[in-house]
Design a protein around this motif. Structure first.
Motif, PDB file in Angstrom:
ATOM      1  N   ASP A 144       0.819  -1.218   0.000  1.00 32.51           N
ATOM      2  CA  ASP A 144       0.000   0.000   0.000  1.00 32.51           C
ATOM      3  C   ASP A 144       0.850   1.264   0.000  1.00 32.51           C
ATOM      4  O   ASP A 144       0.319   2.374   0.031  1.00 32.51           O
ATOM      5  CB  ASP A 144      -0.966   0.002   1.182  1.00 32.51           C
ATOM      6  CG  ASP A 144      -0.264   0.039   2.540  1.00 32.51           C
ATOM      7  OD1 ASP A 144       0.991   0.114   2.589  1.00 32.51           O
ATOM      8  OD2 ASP A 144      -0.964  -0.011   3.565  1.00 32.51           O
ATOM      9  N   LYS A 183       2.227   1.860  -5.278  1.00 40.38           N
ATOM     10  CA  LYS A 183       1.775   2.914  -4.362  1.00 40.38           C
ATOM     11  C   LYS A 183       2.975   3.614  -3.720  1.00 40.38           C
ATOM     12  O   LYS A 183       3.988   2.992  -3.402  1.00 40.38           O
ATOM     13  CB  LYS A 183       0.892   2.318  -3.274  1.00 40.38           C
ATOM     14  CG  LYS A 183      -0.366   1.619  -3.786  1.00 40.38           C
ATOM     15  CD  LYS A 183      -1.345   2.589  -4.412  1.00 40.38           C
ATOM     16  CE  LYS A 183      -2.654   1.906  -4.774  1.00 40.38           C
ATOM     17  NZ  LYS A 183      -3.625   2.845  -5.372  1.00 40.38           N
ATOM     18  N   ASP A 187       0.343   7.825  -0.936  1.00 32.40           N
ATOM     19  CA  ASP A 187      -0.888   7.050  -1.142  1.00 32.40           C
ATOM     20  C   ASP A 187      -1.306   6.394   0.166  1.00 32.40           C
ATOM     21  O   ASP A 187      -2.492   6.363   0.517  1.00 32.40           O
ATOM     22  CB  ASP A 187      -0.680   5.981  -2.217  1.00 32.40           C
ATOM     23  CG  ASP A 187      -0.492   6.568  -3.602  1.00 32.40           C
ATOM     24  OD1 ASP A 187      -1.173   7.550  -3.913  1.00 32.40           O
ATOM     25  OD2 ASP A 187       0.346   6.038  -4.361  1.00 32.40           O
TER      26      ASP A 187
END
Length: 416
Positions: A144, A183, A187
């Motif tokens: 992520d 990412k 983000d």
């Protein structure tokens, strides 16, 4: 992040294997209750408390704070920090035995590693150690785009933010450090931002499923959103003021985080720390460390006017807390003073620089910018003496002129 919270986080990491039997309502950061046995304070380390929880963290903050105010730390203090690094480039919270490789079971700490990078990059002369740590941080980036406290753990706002600061300190562009999932750290930060309205509107939570101490994660994330580390200077005035507004960018989320902190500090000038789970006293107490971090965050956001009240509260109330808490606490206050253009040597009557220095080995010297320039000139002169120095060249010139005076004279006449 205060020492108490680092202690809780380290304990949580050591209790991963037993977490499954704990009630779901108990936050992971407060899960463990049995600390490791105390260790003797090593030479070169700042502070006298057990370093098991925060040795690398408090050393990094102490060195970085000293560098910020123009103090050259003791060589053995820097060596102690570098000696904590594992071959992988990572730093643990602390390792007692540095005579061999890091124990494979020793938990590695993204926060300690990121803080060490910021300190060593600021001090200079530690490029190999910095590069190894940055490479390790990149290798444990989550899909992520963020980082957890320990590699493999879920990303959280605090860890992601302090790593952003490390990347920036090492000359990296944080937005270009992209995970295998495509990412960036920014983000990840956006996933921790709460929308305006409702509980904690505008704040950054620790993790979406574990809000934690929201003021702590918000202060960290606001600083991280600006690509800054532990040491910041005041940003340009935030034209948006202190009102929360719908945001889809990390810049907008940072503004809202500043608005949340402004609101949280408005009444008393300080943040409150919730009682520890199971504590007999359930009364909220002033949270000095997070108030200091909030001041830094507000300054970074360009809300320096809003930082005035909590800064004043810190000047009146932080000295006793810092004396009890140790070097990292003095460093946090120095960072708050620096961010707001306040004299750290007269912080509500306390000389933070001297107080920090008293917690560890005596610094090499206290220097001003002029003294730094003089020291650099002296170092440059030594470099000249050690090689083909200026005086050797002058001597050679005159020796050559004795044997070739006519030729030399002719050459001079032919020059334009």
């Amino acid at each position: 992040m205060t020492t108490a919270r680092r202690r809780a986080a380290v304990l949580a990491a050591s209790a991963v294997l037993t977490a499954a039997v704990l009630p779901a309502s108990v936050p992971a950061a407060f899960a463990a209750t049995s600390p490791p046995p105390p260790a003797a304070t090593p030479s070169g380390l700042y502070g006298t408390s057990d370093p098991a929880y925060d040795g690398v963290w408090r050393q990094s903050l102490a060195l970085l704070a000293q560098d910020t105010v123009g103090v050259l730390p003791a060589v053995k203090a820097v060596d102690w920090l570098v000696g904590q690094q594992c071959d992988s480039g990572a730093f643990p919270s602390y390792r007692a035995d540095v005579t061999g490789p890091c124990d494979a079971k020793l938990p590695l700490d993204s926060n300690a590693t990121a803080a060490a990078v910021q300190a060593l990059a600021a001090l200079g002369g530690q490029d190999p150690a910095v590069k190894k740590s940055v490479a390790w941080l990149k290798s444990v980036q989550n899909t992520d785009g963020g980082w957890g406290y320990n590699p493999g753990g879920a990303s959280d706002a605090n860890s992601t933010s302090v790593v952003i600061g490390a990347l920036a300190a090492a000359g990296e562009k944080p937005d270009a450090v992209v995970s295998k999932g495509g990412k960036s750290p920014y983000d990840a930060l956006l996933t921790f931002a709460r929308p305006c309205g409702g509980k904690d509107g505008g704040a950054f939570v620790f993790q979406p499923k574990q809000p934690g101490v929201v003021a702590d994660s918000t202060a960290a994330a606001v600083i991280g959103a600006h690509g800054k580390g532990l040491v910041v200077t005041a940003g340009a005035k935030d034209a948006g003021g202190a009102a929360c507004k719908p945001a889809t960018t990390v810049e907008g989320a940072a503004h809202n985080g500043g608005a949340y902190l402004t609101s949280a500090l408005a009444a008393t000038g300080h943040l409150n720390a919730p009682p520890m789970p199971g504590a007999a006293d359930t009364t909220a107490k002033p949270d000095v460390g997070n108030t200091a971090d909030a001041v830094v965050a507000l300054a970074a956001q360009g809300l320096t006017e809003q930082a005035g009240k909590p800064l004043g509260w810190l000047k009146q109330n932080a000295a006793a807390w810092a004396k009890e808490s140790g070097p990292a606490a003095y460093a946090q206050l120095i960072f708050a003073a620096h961010a707001t253009g306040t004299d750290p040597k007269d912080f509500g009557g306390t000389d933070l620089v001297a107080a920090l220095g008293a917690t560890g080995p005596a610094p090499r010297t206290v220097v001003t910018d002029t003294a730094r320039e003089k020291e650099q000139r002296e170092q440059d002169g030594k470099k000249d003496d050690s090689g083909v120095g200026v005086w050797w060249i002058v001597g050679a010139f005159f020796a050559a002129s004795v044997g070739a005076g006519i030729l030399l004279s002719g050459r001079r006449k032919s020059q334009p």
